[in-house]
Design an enzyme around this catalytic site. Structure first.
Site, short mmCIF file in Angstrom:
data_model
loop_
_atom_site.label_atom_id
_atom_site.label_comp_id
_atom_site.label_asym_id
_atom_site.label_seq_id
_atom_site.Cartn_x
_atom_site.Cartn_y
_atom_site.Cartn_z
N LYS A 183 12.91 77.57 54.47
CA LYS A 183 13.82 76.49 55.09
C LYS A 183 13.36 75.82 56.46
O LYS A 183 13.13 74.50 56.42
CB LYS A 183 15.29 77.04 55.17
CG LYS A 183 16.07 76.24 56.20
CD LYS A 183 17.45 76.56 56.21
CE LYS A 183 17.63 77.48 57.30
NZ LYS A 183 17.84 76.80 58.63
N ASN A 184 12.78 76.69 57.07
CA ASN A 184 12.45 76.14 58.45
C ASN A 184 10.96 75.62 58.56
O ASN A 184 10.64 75.09 59.60
CB ASN A 184 12.68 77.38 59.54
CG ASN A 184 14.16 77.55 59.90
OD1 ASN A 184 14.97 76.75 59.22
ND2 ASN A 184 14.48 78.45 60.34
N CYS B 233 26.65 74.85 68.31
CA CYS B 233 26.96 75.60 66.94
C CYS B 233 27.38 76.92 67.27
O CYS B 233 27.47 77.38 68.46
CB CYS B 233 25.75 75.52 66.04
SG CYS B 233 24.54 76.70 66.53
N ARG C 13 22.66 75.25 72.13
CA ARG C 13 21.65 74.55 71.44
C ARG C 13 21.29 73.30 72.13
O ARG C 13 21.27 72.26 71.39
CB ARG C 13 22.10 74.40 70.02
CG ARG C 13 22.39 75.49 69.21
CD ARG C 13 21.49 76.61 69.15
NE ARG C 13 20.18 76.53 68.32
CZ ARG C 13 20.18 76.59 66.96
NH1 ARG C 13 21.38 76.84 66.29
NH2 ARG C 13 19.16 76.27 66.18
N ASP D 153 16.44 85.51 63.91
CA ASP D 153 17.02 85.42 62.55
C ASP D 153 17.39 86.38 61.79
O ASP D 153 17.92 86.49 60.69
CB ASP D 153 16.44 84.29 61.84
CG ASP D 153 16.39 82.87 62.54
OD1 ASP D 153 15.65 81.83 62.04
OD2 ASP D 153 17.07 82.91 63.31
N ARG E 228 23.63 77.13 53.20
CA ARG E 228 22.75 76.21 53.87
C ARG E 228 21.29 76.77 53.84
O ARG E 228 20.38 76.07 53.78
CB ARG E 228 23.03 76.08 55.18
CG ARG E 228 24.36 75.27 55.67
CD ARG E 228 24.69 74.84 57.07
NE ARG E 228 23.33 74.65 57.57
CZ ARG E 228 23.02 74.74 58.88
NH1 ARG E 228 24.18 75.40 59.95
NH2 ARG E 228 22.09 74.39 59.58
C1 EPZ Z 1 14.64 77.29 65.49
O1 EPZ Z 1 15.77 76.71 65.89
C2 EPZ Z 1 15.05 77.64 63.88
N1 EPZ Z 1 15.85 76.41 63.27
C3 EPZ Z 1 16.18 78.55 64.00
O2 EPZ Z 1 16.69 79.22 62.87
C4 EPZ Z 1 15.71 79.90 64.84
O3 EPZ Z 1 16.53 80.87 64.95
C5 EPZ Z 1 14.97 79.21 66.23
O4 EPZ Z 1 13.96 78.31 66.06
C6 EPZ Z 1 14.41 80.62 66.90
O5 EPZ Z 1 13.89 80.41 68.11
C7 EPZ Z 1 14.71 75.57 62.59
O6 EPZ Z 1 13.43 75.90 62.82
C8 EPZ Z 1 15.44 74.51 61.94
P1 EPZ Z 1 14.70 76.91 69.52
P2 EPZ Z 1 15.53 75.92 67.50
O7 EPZ Z 1 14.20 75.64 70.14
O8 EPZ Z 1 14.25 75.27 67.46
C9 EPZ Z 1 16.75 76.95 73.96
C10 EPZ Z 1 18.04 79.48 61.13
O9 EPZ Z 1 19.00 80.52 61.02
N2 EPZ Z 1 16.34 75.41 73.92
O10 EPZ Z 1 13.34 77.95 69.32
O11 EPZ Z 1 16.87 75.26 67.53
C11 EPZ Z 1 17.68 77.33 72.77
O12 EPZ Z 1 19.03 76.90 73.28
C12 EPZ Z 1 17.99 78.92 62.54
O13 EPZ Z 1 17.28 79.35 60.27
C13 EPZ Z 1 16.63 74.80 75.18
O14 EPZ Z 1 16.89 75.02 76.26
O15 EPZ Z 1 15.58 76.90 68.49
C14 EPZ Z 1 17.31 78.84 72.64
O16 EPZ Z 1 18.00 79.61 73.60
C15 EPZ Z 1 19.10 79.42 63.59
N3 EPZ Z 1 16.55 73.51 75.07
C16 EPZ Z 1 15.91 79.03 72.78
O17 EPZ Z 1 15.63 77.62 73.56
C17 EPZ Z 1 15.73 72.74 74.01
O18 EPZ Z 1 15.53 71.52 74.02
C18 EPZ Z 1 14.80 78.72 71.50
O19 EPZ Z 1 15.48 77.82 70.71
C19 EPZ Z 1 15.40 73.60 72.74
C20 EPZ Z 1 15.74 74.99 72.66
#
Ligand code: EPZ
Length: 416
Positions: free
Chosen positions: A22-23, A116, A121, A304, A396
């Site tokens: 998916k990702n 969410c 996020r 995840d 999803r």
């Molecule tokens: C991706 O989410 C995945 N989703 C998530 O999978 C996964 O859990 C996550 O990466 C792991 O890090 C997709 O790829 C579509 P991050 P993402 O940006 O990119 C903070 C699932 O179950 N952050 O790596 O949104 C954030 O809050 C989903 O398939 C900021 O502060 O995650 C988090 O604490 C759930 N500012 C950390 O970084 C930003 O602009 C890592 O988030 C972006 C993120």
């Protein structure tokens, strides 16, 4: 509202085919915005989020068609640079259209995704990166407005590792003027798969999968054919379910090297694991041992998989600590597991799970995608019946989970 009902106690046995990730599918679908040629994608998963992304891209003028696991997308008639709230609110990954739209059309109006269940996020890293590349960005009425005549290469150091920020900026940089360096980049296999697809489209990208990715902008990208990487989280979910039920399963169409950290922890818990090029075999005899985990960016243990592995620990021999370092609110499943008889103490981002002899079936509620999967696993190993409500979360991100589990002998069905 659909529900799942599960009768526990049957060890999972047999073979299951893993779907495309998916990702990886979601960002790679957004890459279609970068060219007016056709992008042909294979091994695509049949998921709600993929359908949502297709509808969002079509809203902008991308022509898409689906034939089984093949999805083709053509950005030739891209005529709208807007991602409306009602489409973004159900799928946060919609933020991945931002970078490609600014790169291709010079403008974008994308709804802020909002939080969410698992956390606030924010998308500040996405926005800061595009500003560093010369985009004018302001936020008004819940929308990100971005403009740039032509993005220019920049040196971007990520404050913290962010998967979709890395993907958004890598896509934007493919058409920027000059060289972009992404430092402290995410190293997830889905980032590498996106880079592989972009390179097939004519992008100049070096270092994907490492801490630093260098992208040299080109004038235009052309179409390509790409086979989506297997879903390592779906793979891990089935392996944990097999271990939790004392079963013996073979996963097909997957790749063990994508989930080394998970395989290591399952081995520590007492599972016997063998793998070859595209399959993983797991067998589990007796009660699992308690195993501590700490989530962190790839290649460390994936967030995840945290809920699923916590569930295995609920009936393991001993106590174990689970530390969630990525999201601030990813223990929503703890309350639900307690309803099934689990003994879990939570202090901040740390949970201590004390193994009990068995869980007891009950009615529980899914709160987010991976938490729903952990409740299915709990139901498979509990004594008696478990009913899981709000399973739209599950649809999803998991392709027909109850059908695949039934093929492994699980006593599970969907009730309307
Ligand atoms: C991706 O989410 C995945 N989703 C998530 O999978 C996964 O859990 C996550 O990466 C792991 O890090 C997709 O790829 C579509 P991050 P993402 O940006 O990119 C903070 C699932 O179950 N952050 O790596 O949104 C954030 O809050 C989903 O398939 C900021 O502060 O995650 C988090 O604490 C759930 N500012 C950390 O970084 C930003 O602009 C890592 O988030 C972006 C993120």
């Amino acid at each position: 509202m659909q529900k799942l009902t599960v009768r526990g106690g049957t060890p999972l046995r047999g073979e299951v085919r893993i779907s495309g990730a998916k990702n990886a599918a979601l960002p790679i679908m957004c890459a279609s915005l970068l060219t007016n040629d056709v992008l042909q994608l294979g091994n695509m998963p049949d998921l709600q989020d993929v359908t949502t992304m297709r509808k969002l891209l079509e809203h902008m003028g991308v022509k898409t068609s689906v034939r089984g696991e093949e999805v083709s997308l053509s950005g030739a008639h891209l005529d709208k640079s807007e991602a409306p709230y009602d489409m973004v609110k159900t799928m946060r990954a919609a933020i991945l259209v931002l970078g490609p739209l600014v790169a291709r059309l010079g403008e974008a109006r994308v709804s802020l995704p909002g939080g969410c269940a698992i956390g606030s996020r924010p998308v500040d890293i996405h926005i800061k990166g595009l500003q560093a590349m010369g985009a004018e960005i302001f936020i008004e009425h819940g929308y990100i407005h971005a403009q740039a005549k032509r993005l220019k290469g920049a040196h971007i150091l990520f404050d913290n590792v962010s998967v979709t920020s890395t993907e958004n900026l890598m896509m934007a940089a493919t058409l920027a003027d000059g060289v972009t360096v992404l430092e402290n980049a995410a190293r997830e296999p889905e980032v590498v798969d996106l880079a592989d697809c972009l390179i097939k489209m004519g992008a100049n990208i070096k270092g994907a999968g490492g801490h630093t990715i260098t992208i040299t902008g080109v004038q235009r990208l052309h179409g390509a054919t790409h086979h989506i990487v297997p879903d390592r989280i779906e793979s891990g979910t089935f392996l944990v379910a097999a271990a939790a039920t004392g079963g013996q399963v073979v996963l097909l169409n997957t790749q063990a090297s994508l989930l080394d950290s998970v395989l290591g922890k399952l081995t520590e818990a007492g599972a016997r694991i063998q793998s070859d090029a595209d399959s993983i075999r797991l067998s589990m005899h007796g009660r699992p041992k308690s195993v501590g985990i700490r989530t962190a960016p790839y290649p460390a243990f994936p967030t995840d998989m945290q809920a699923q592995f916590m569930t295995l620990n609920t009936i393991a021999d001993g106590s174990a600590m689970v530390v969630e370092t990525i999201f601030e609110n990813r223990f929503m499943h703890v309350q639900e597991l307690r309803r099934l008889g689990a003994r879990i103490d939570v202090e901040g981002n740390t949970a201590v799970i004390h193994g009990v002899d068995h869980l007891e079936g009950a009615t529980v509620m899914a709160t987010d995608l991976r938490a729903s999967a952990c409740l299915v696993i709990a139901g498979l190993m509990a004594q008696g019946d478990t009913v899981i409500d709000r399973i739209y979360h599950l649809d999803r991100g998991y392709e027909h989970l109850e059908v695949k589990l039934s093929q492994l002998g699980a006593n599970i069905s969907r009730i309307k």
